[in-house]
Design an enzyme around this catalytic site. Structure first.
Site, PDB file in Angstrom:
ATOM      1  N   LEU A  77     -56.104  66.025  42.860  1.00 13.30           N
ATOM      2  CA  LEU A  77     -57.098  66.143  41.786  1.00 13.30           C
ATOM      3  C   LEU A  77     -56.863  65.113  40.689  1.00 13.30           C
ATOM      4  CD1 LEU A  77     -57.158  70.042  41.402  1.00 13.30           C
ATOM      5  CD2 LEU A  77     -58.827  68.622  42.596  1.00 13.30           C
ATOM      6  N   GLY A  78     -55.625  64.672  40.542  1.00 13.70           N
ATOM      7  CA  GLY A  78     -55.335  63.699  39.484  1.00 13.70           C
ATOM      8  C   GLY A  78     -53.846  63.521  39.320  1.00 13.70           C
ATOM      9  N   GLU A  79     -53.484  62.568  38.454  1.00 12.12           N
ATOM     10  CA  GLU A  79     -52.062  62.391  38.175  1.00 12.12           C
ATOM     11  C   GLU A  79     -51.854  62.008  36.727  1.00 12.12           C
ATOM     12  OE1 GLU A  79     -50.314  58.550  39.827  1.00 12.12           O
ATOM     13  OE2 GLU A  79     -52.001  58.894  41.168  1.00 12.12           O
ATOM     14  N   GLY A  80     -50.715  62.439  36.203  1.00  7.04           N
ATOM     15  CA  GLY A  80     -50.367  62.124  34.822  1.00  7.04           C
ATOM     16  C   GLY A  80     -49.091  61.315  34.808  1.00  7.04           C
ATOM     17  N   THR A  81     -48.478  61.217  33.646  1.00  8.24           N
ATOM     18  CA  THR A  81     -47.286  60.383  33.522  1.00  8.24           C
ATOM     19  C   THR A  81     -46.126  60.921  34.358  1.00  8.24           C
ATOM     20  OG1 THR A  81     -47.055  61.599  31.455  1.00  8.24           O
ATOM     21  CG2 THR A  81     -47.625  59.281  31.283  1.00  8.24           C
ATOM     22  N   TYR A  82     -46.045  62.219  34.468  1.00  7.66           N
ATOM     23  CA  TYR A  82     -44.872  62.752  35.174  1.00  7.66           C
ATOM     24  C   TYR A  82     -45.232  63.713  36.297  1.00  7.66           C
ATOM     25  CZ  TYR A  82     -45.276  67.180  32.558  1.00  7.66           C
ATOM     26  OH  TYR A  82     -45.706  68.382  32.053  1.00  7.66           O
ATOM     27  N   HIS A 127     -48.258  64.993  39.584  1.00  7.88           N
ATOM     28  CA  HIS A 127     -49.489  64.900  40.368  1.00  7.88           C
ATOM     29  C   HIS A 127     -50.078  66.301  40.450  1.00  7.88           C
ATOM     30  CE1 HIS A 127     -48.843  60.802  42.070  1.00  7.88           C
ATOM     31  NE2 HIS A 127     -47.605  61.088  41.715  1.00  7.88           N
ATOM     32  N   LYS A 134     -49.292  71.700  40.328  1.00  6.08           N
ATOM     33  CA  LYS A 134     -48.816  70.571  39.529  1.00  6.08           C
ATOM     34  C   LYS A 134     -47.414  70.243  40.019  1.00  6.08           C
ATOM     35  CE  LYS A 134     -48.828  69.070  34.703  1.00  6.08           C
ATOM     36  NZ  LYS A 134     -49.252  69.497  33.354  1.00  6.08           N
ATOM     37  N   ASP A 165     -52.449  68.392  21.651  1.00  2.00           N
ATOM     38  CA  ASP A 165     -53.089  67.381  22.509  1.00  2.00           C
ATOM     39  C   ASP A 165     -54.439  67.874  23.022  1.00  2.00           C
ATOM     40  OD1 ASP A 165     -53.321  64.913  23.731  1.00  2.00           O
ATOM     41  OD2 ASP A 165     -52.200  65.497  25.520  1.00  2.00           O
TER      42      ASP A 165
END
Length: 288
Positions: free
Chosen positions: A9-14, A16, A32, A126
């Site tokens: 679905l997506g990925e962030g800094t740390y 997937h 996550k 955030d």
């Protein structure tokens, strides 16, 4: 492992994020997956997110149902949500703008979630459309507590590197390191405005540009209008002097009550901003 990954679905800094399925019950979930660095260990953001989300149980906050750990990975299991607010606006909005009744509904749900955080002495720090998730039932939930903090007594000196630039409160942009729940309320105001127009309210390119965009709309603050502002680290006496603009002209879809609530959330001086609880009692939510 009781869960299988279906699609990314997506990925962030740390981490997937995957759509997944519980092999036993068939339930669709969000997974996550956080990489654990051999030298650094589990990221502090992940530890913070887990500890806070285990405590914060509310219909407008994403629920964390399970935490699984292997040698080099940590997997958080969340309820599955179809879209984030940004994608929702792009998909269903009129050039991103949502109908007034939906703006009101989502603003109310967002305020319920953030007020619950604040009652439990947690700042999200955030809030942005990408961190607000919506399911097929139209329920909006706060997600991504990686930057969240517990509010200490007295107010802790927090870092000012928080909240994506466009949703960052002017006091934080001016370098104030003493802040409270009011920084989240500013972000809620920015998101409410964005839902109504389909465009970010203040899309600055850097810290100073962000401040000037805010001042252009809301007027440049002075020591008279905001006592103590000249003491903040990023304050410049050379800021251009702007007059406040008429919000009714910019937001024709808001009725006078909606505009009043927006103004209360977007007060430049943090002490004057409304609280989540007060905002929920606002007359705008009592009208159809």
């Amino acid at each position: 492992m009781n869960y299988q990954r279906l699609e990314k679905l997506g990925e962030g800094t740390y981490a997937h994020v995957y759509k997944g399925q519980n092999r036993v019950t068939g339930e669709i979930v969000a997974l996550k997956v956080i990489r654990i660095d051999a030298d650094e260990g589990t990221p502090s953001t992940a530890i913070r997110e887990i500890s806070l989300m285990k405590e914060l149980r509310h219909p407008n906050i994403m629920s964390l149902s399970d935490v699984l750990q292997t040698e080099n990975k940590l997997m958080l299991v969340f309820e599955y949500m179809e879209k984030d607010l940004k994608k929702y606006m792009d998909t269903y909005g009129n050039q991103g703008a949502l109908p007034p009744s939906q703006v009101k509904n989502f603003t109310q749900q967002l305020l319920k979630g953030i007020s619950f955080c604040h009652e439990n002495r947690v700042l999200h720090r955030d809030l942005k459309p990408q961190n607000l998730l919506i399911n097929s039932r139209g329920e909006l939930k706060l997600a991504d507590f990686g930057l969240a903090r517990s509010i200490g007594i007295p107010v802790n000196t927090f870092s000012n590197e928080v909240v994506t630039l466009w949703y960052r409160a002017p006091d934080v942009l001016l370098g104030s390191r003493v802040y409270s729940t009011s920084i989240d309320i500013w972000s809620v105001g920015c998101i409410m405005a964005e839902m109504a127009t389909g465009r970010p309210l203040f899309a600055g390119s850097n810290n100073e540009d962000q401040l000037l965009k805010i001042f252009r709309l809301l007027g440049t603050p002075t020591e008279q209008s905001w006592p103590g502002i000249s003491l903040l680290p990023e304050y410049k006496p050379t800021f251009p002097i702007y007059k406040a603009q008429d919000l009714a002209y910019l937001f024709p879809t808001f009725d006078p009550l909606g505009l009043d609530l927006l103004r209360r959330m977007l007060r430049l001086q943090p002490e004057l901003r409304t609280t989540g609880q007060d905002a929920l009692q606002h007359a705008w939510f009592l009208t159809a």
